[in-house]
Write a protein that holds these residues in place. Structure first.
Motif, PDB file in Angstrom:
ATOM      1  N   TYR A  10       0.603  -1.087   0.038  1.00  0.00           N
ATOM      2  CA  TYR A  10      -0.092   0.059   0.127  1.00  0.00           C
ATOM      3  C   TYR A  10       0.916   1.138  -0.220  1.00  0.00           C
ATOM      4  O   TYR A  10       1.832   1.494   0.753  1.00  0.00           O
ATOM      5  N   PHE A  11       0.451   2.271  -0.969  1.00  0.00           N
ATOM      6  CA  PHE A  11       1.028   3.533  -0.981  1.00  0.00           C
ATOM      7  C   PHE A  11       0.917   4.136   0.197  1.00  0.00           C
ATOM      8  O   PHE A  11      -0.039   4.587   0.643  1.00  0.00           O
ATOM      9  N   ILE A  12       2.015   5.009   0.680  1.00  0.00           N
ATOM     10  CA  ILE A  12       1.996   5.903   2.075  1.00  0.00           C
ATOM     11  C   ILE A  12       2.585   7.222   1.549  1.00  0.00           C
ATOM     12  O   ILE A  12       3.839   7.078   1.131  1.00  0.00           O
ATOM     13  N   PRO A  13       1.919   8.230   1.343  1.00  0.00           N
ATOM     14  CA  PRO A  13       2.275   9.508   0.805  1.00  0.00           C
ATOM     15  C   PRO A  13       3.322  10.328   2.135  1.00  0.00           C
ATOM     16  O   PRO A  13       3.012   9.724   3.198  1.00  0.00           O
ATOM     17  N   ASP A  14       3.948  11.300   1.613  1.00  0.00           N
ATOM     18  CA  ASP A  14       4.681  12.034   2.653  1.00  0.00           C
ATOM     19  C   ASP A  14       3.819  12.724   3.501  1.00  0.00           C
ATOM     20  O   ASP A  14       2.659  12.898   3.038  1.00  0.00           O
ATOM     21  N   PRO A  15       4.079  13.205   4.622  1.00  0.00           N
ATOM     22  CA  PRO A  15       3.203  13.979   5.496  1.00  0.00           C
ATOM     23  C   PRO A  15       2.630  15.052   4.561  1.00  0.00           C
ATOM     24  O   PRO A  15       3.745  15.829   3.807  1.00  0.00           O
ATOM     25  N   SER A  16       1.637  15.613   4.656  1.00  0.00           N
ATOM     26  CA  SER A  16       0.937  16.510   3.696  1.00  0.00           C
ATOM     27  C   SER A  16       0.532  17.837   4.505  1.00  0.00           C
ATOM     28  O   SER A  16      -0.362  17.676   5.558  1.00  0.00           O
ATOM     29  N   PRO A  17       0.713  18.973   3.962  1.00  0.00           N
ATOM     30  CA  PRO A  17       0.030  20.240   4.497  1.00  0.00           C
ATOM     31  C   PRO A  17      -1.323  20.464   4.052  1.00  0.00           C
ATOM     32  O   PRO A  17      -1.763  21.245   4.877  1.00  0.00           O
ATOM     33  N   TRP A  18      -1.726  19.862   3.415  1.00  0.00           N
ATOM     34  CA  TRP A  18      -3.373  20.176   2.556  1.00  0.00           C
ATOM     35  C   TRP A  18      -4.338  20.037   3.682  1.00  0.00           C
ATOM     36  O   TRP A  18      -5.150  20.828   3.517  1.00  0.00           O
ATOM     37  N   PRO A  19      -4.646  18.971   4.483  1.00  0.00           N
ATOM     38  CA  PRO A  19      -5.575  18.932   5.390  1.00  0.00           C
ATOM     39  C   PRO A  19      -5.753  19.958   6.364  1.00  0.00           C
ATOM     40  O   PRO A  19      -6.557  20.450   6.641  1.00  0.00           O
ATOM     41  N   ILE A  20      -4.357  20.562   6.963  1.00  0.00           N
ATOM     42  CA  ILE A  20      -4.468  21.641   7.900  1.00  0.00           C
ATOM     43  C   ILE A  20      -4.848  22.694   7.023  1.00  0.00           C
ATOM     44  O   ILE A  20      -5.558  23.848   7.629  1.00  0.00           O
ATOM     45  N   ILE A  21      -4.297  22.876   5.767  1.00  0.00           N
ATOM     46  CA  ILE A  21      -4.928  24.176   4.908  1.00  0.00           C
ATOM     47  C   ILE A  21      -6.308  24.135   4.676  1.00  0.00           C
ATOM     48  O   ILE A  21      -7.023  25.250   4.594  1.00  0.00           O
ATOM     49  N   GLY A  22      -6.842  23.030   4.309  1.00  0.00           N
ATOM     50  CA  GLY A  22      -8.251  22.635   4.454  1.00  0.00           C
ATOM     51  C   GLY A  22      -9.135  23.426   5.527  1.00  0.00           C
ATOM     52  O   GLY A  22     -10.234  24.004   5.404  1.00  0.00           O
ATOM     53  N   MET A  23      -8.533  22.859   6.648  1.00  0.00           N
ATOM     54  CA  MET A  23      -9.024  23.411   7.888  1.00  0.00           C
ATOM     55  C   MET A  23      -9.345  24.862   7.889  1.00  0.00           C
ATOM     56  O   MET A  23     -10.297  25.398   8.339  1.00  0.00           O
ATOM     57  N   VAL A  24      -8.096  25.305   7.884  1.00  0.00           N
ATOM     58  CA  VAL A  24      -8.160  27.001   7.999  1.00  0.00           C
ATOM     59  C   VAL A  24      -8.727  27.622   7.018  1.00  0.00           C
ATOM     60  O   VAL A  24      -9.437  28.554   7.179  1.00  0.00           O
ATOM     61  N   SER A  25      -8.869  27.051   5.552  1.00  0.00           N
ATOM     62  CA  SER A  25      -9.804  27.831   4.764  1.00  0.00           C
ATOM     63  C   SER A  25     -11.288  27.604   4.926  1.00  0.00           C
ATOM     64  O   SER A  25     -12.088  28.711   4.817  1.00  0.00           O
ATOM     65  N   ILE A  46     -12.954  38.529   4.318  1.00  0.00           N
ATOM     66  CA  ILE A  46     -12.813  37.156   4.975  1.00  0.00           C
ATOM     67  C   ILE A  46     -13.114  36.021   4.401  1.00  0.00           C
ATOM     68  O   ILE A  46     -12.559  35.168   3.920  1.00  0.00           O
ATOM     69  N   VAL A  47     -14.387  36.056   3.957  1.00  0.00           N
ATOM     70  CA  VAL A  47     -15.068  35.003   3.298  1.00  0.00           C
ATOM     71  C   VAL A  47     -14.254  34.876   1.824  1.00  0.00           C
ATOM     72  O   VAL A  47     -14.038  33.724   1.504  1.00  0.00           O
ATOM     73  N   THR A  48     -13.815  35.860   1.041  1.00  0.00           N
ATOM     74  CA  THR A  48     -13.093  35.862  -0.072  1.00  0.00           C
ATOM     75  C   THR A  48     -11.803  35.229   0.272  1.00  0.00           C
ATOM     76  O   THR A  48     -11.342  34.245  -0.515  1.00  0.00           O
ATOM     77  N   ALA A  49     -11.284  35.455   1.229  1.00  0.00           N
ATOM     78  CA  ALA A  49      -9.721  35.096   1.653  1.00  0.00           C
ATOM     79  C   ALA A  49      -9.942  33.671   1.780  1.00  0.00           C
ATOM     80  O   ALA A  49      -9.110  32.646   1.352  1.00  0.00           O
ATOM     81  N   GLY A  50     -11.019  33.091   2.562  1.00  0.00           N
ATOM     82  CA  GLY A  50     -11.088  31.832   2.718  1.00  0.00           C
ATOM     83  C   GLY A  50     -11.635  30.915   1.724  1.00  0.00           C
ATOM     84  O   GLY A  50     -10.867  29.675   1.510  1.00  0.00           O
ATOM     85  N   LEU A  51     -12.375  31.484   0.685  1.00  0.00           N
ATOM     86  CA  LEU A  51     -12.474  30.722  -0.524  1.00  0.00           C
ATOM     87  C   LEU A  51     -11.169  30.622  -1.716  1.00  0.00           C
ATOM     88  O   LEU A  51     -11.090  29.558  -2.305  1.00  0.00           O
ATOM     89  N   LEU A  52     -10.607  31.791  -1.494  1.00  0.00           N
ATOM     90  CA  LEU A  52      -9.154  31.736  -2.429  1.00  0.00           C
ATOM     91  C   LEU A  52      -8.025  30.591  -1.637  1.00  0.00           C
ATOM     92  O   LEU A  52      -7.754  29.755  -2.467  1.00  0.00           O
ATOM     93  N   LEU A  53      -8.184  30.518  -0.584  1.00  0.00           N
ATOM     94  CA  LEU A  53      -7.447  29.438   0.181  1.00  0.00           C
ATOM     95  C   LEU A  53      -7.949  28.028  -0.054  1.00  0.00           C
ATOM     96  O   LEU A  53      -7.123  27.389  -0.201  1.00  0.00           O
ATOM     97  N   PHE A  54      -9.367  27.685   0.012  1.00  0.00           N
ATOM     98  CA  PHE A  54     -10.002  26.731  -0.434  1.00  0.00           C
ATOM     99  C   PHE A  54      -9.619  26.359  -2.049  1.00  0.00           C
ATOM    100  O   PHE A  54      -9.217  25.110  -2.172  1.00  0.00           O
ATOM    101  N   PHE A  56      -6.936  27.297  -3.697  1.00  0.00           N
ATOM    102  CA  PHE A  56      -5.498  26.973  -3.584  1.00  0.00           C
ATOM    103  C   PHE A  56      -5.107  25.624  -3.191  1.00  0.00           C
ATOM    104  O   PHE A  56      -4.436  24.731  -3.711  1.00  0.00           O
ATOM    105  N   LEU A  57      -6.083  25.081  -2.087  1.00  0.00           N
ATOM    106  CA  LEU A  57      -6.016  23.756  -1.497  1.00  0.00           C
ATOM    107  C   LEU A  57      -6.391  22.745  -2.515  1.00  0.00           C
ATOM    108  O   LEU A  57      -5.619  21.747  -2.842  1.00  0.00           O
TER     109      LEU A  57
END
Length: 290
Positions: A10-25, A46-54, A56-57
């Motif tokens: 089974y393939f195991i990826p490297d630690p990813s920053p995307w879940p935490i970025i998703g939570m913040v967005s 703030i809504v616009t910033a959150g959507l842009l970050l999402f 990007f995610l």
């Protein structure tokens, strides 16, 4: 992502920053939404910033997954995991729409007769709403939103039904092209499906404008107006998202990312699109026709 590792089969990826970025967005978007709804001016920014970050995610995470697939990191077990994940995602969407269809059934077949004097609660409700006629479509006791005309089934809704059924055929034609390694058929089938999906959304937007301006059918038109826009609006959103996913698959197809034996990303979007088709058939029958 950098170097990937395998553990057993089974393939195991490297630690990813995307879940935490998703939570913040998501947190940023919800927080901004609360501020905006309470009249705080900075909330919309703030809504616009959150959507842009999402967005990007989505771009970054999908880029990594596509890269892993093209580098042959995935095996049959990973493919099975992807298929199970998509299956359960569509299953959750099925129950999402079933809850809305259930609310429509409850209003039409249970609550409305009670308000009209039927059933064991009918006597009380008849006293509360004297003279109320339990006929669908209704804007409820008190004639909320004023008089309106219901949306007919044999104009734009019938055209949209034909359009979506046709899009189901074009994406199947594209799938056949992929299995036969016919790049031209694959690409043109996807282009046709995207065009039909966007035409569906455009016609629905026109239908909404007609309903508001000429039929006085709005979200304030009681039970009929709210259920009509809730069901058709969420479906229109799903068609829009499906068209965006098809555009991404079209771009990958034009870069020859798929083969006859390795194309689950295409299949996943095709499953989703067929699900959207089936939901629309239910909407056409129970919302527009009956």
């Amino acid at each position: 992502m950098s170097v990937k590792e395998h553990s057993g089969d089974y393939f195991i990826p490297d630690p990813s920053p995307w879940p935490i970025i998703g939570m913040v967005s998501l947190l940023t978007t919800l927080f901004g939404g609360v501020l905006a709804m309470n009249g705080v001016a900075i909330g919309s920014y703030i809504v616009t910033a959150g959507l842009l970050l999402f967005f990007f995610l989505l771009f970054g995470w999908f880029r990594d997954v596509i890269g892993e697939n093209l580098n042959d990191c995935y095996n049959k077990q990973v493919d099975t995991s992807f298929r199970m994940g998509m299956f359960w995602f569509i299953a959750s969407e099925v129950f999402f729409f079933l809850s809305f269809f259930g609310s429509l059934y409850y209003i039409r077949n249970i609550a409305l007769p009670w308000l009209g004097g039927e059933g064991y609660l009918g006597v009380t409700n008849e006293l509360l709403y004297n003279g109320f006629e339990a006929a669908w479509p209704t804007h409820g006791p008190g004639e909320l939103g004023g008089d309106f005309q219901p949306m007919g089934a044999w104009g734009i809704p019938a055209m949209n039904t034909l359009i979506l059924l046709s899009s189901g055929a074009t994406i199947t034609w594209a799938h056949w092209g992929l299995k036969l390694d016919n790049q031209k058929q694959l690409v043109w089938g996807l282009i046709a499906t995207i065009a039909l999906g966007l035409l569906f959304v455009a016609l629905q937007a026109y239908e909404y404008g007609h309903a508001y301006s000429e039929l006085n059918l709005t979200l304030e038109s009681g039970a009929y107006g709210s259920t009509f826009y809730m069901l058709t609006g969420f479906h229109g959103f799903h068609v829009t998202m499906g068209a965006v996913m098809l555009m991404a698959i079209l771009g990958r197809s034009m870069k020859s990312h798929f083969s006859a034996h390795n194309h689950f990303a295409f299949e996943a979007v095709a499953w989703y699109w067929h699900f959207v088709d089936v939901v629309w058939l239910g909407l056409f029958v129970f919302v527009y026709w009956l």
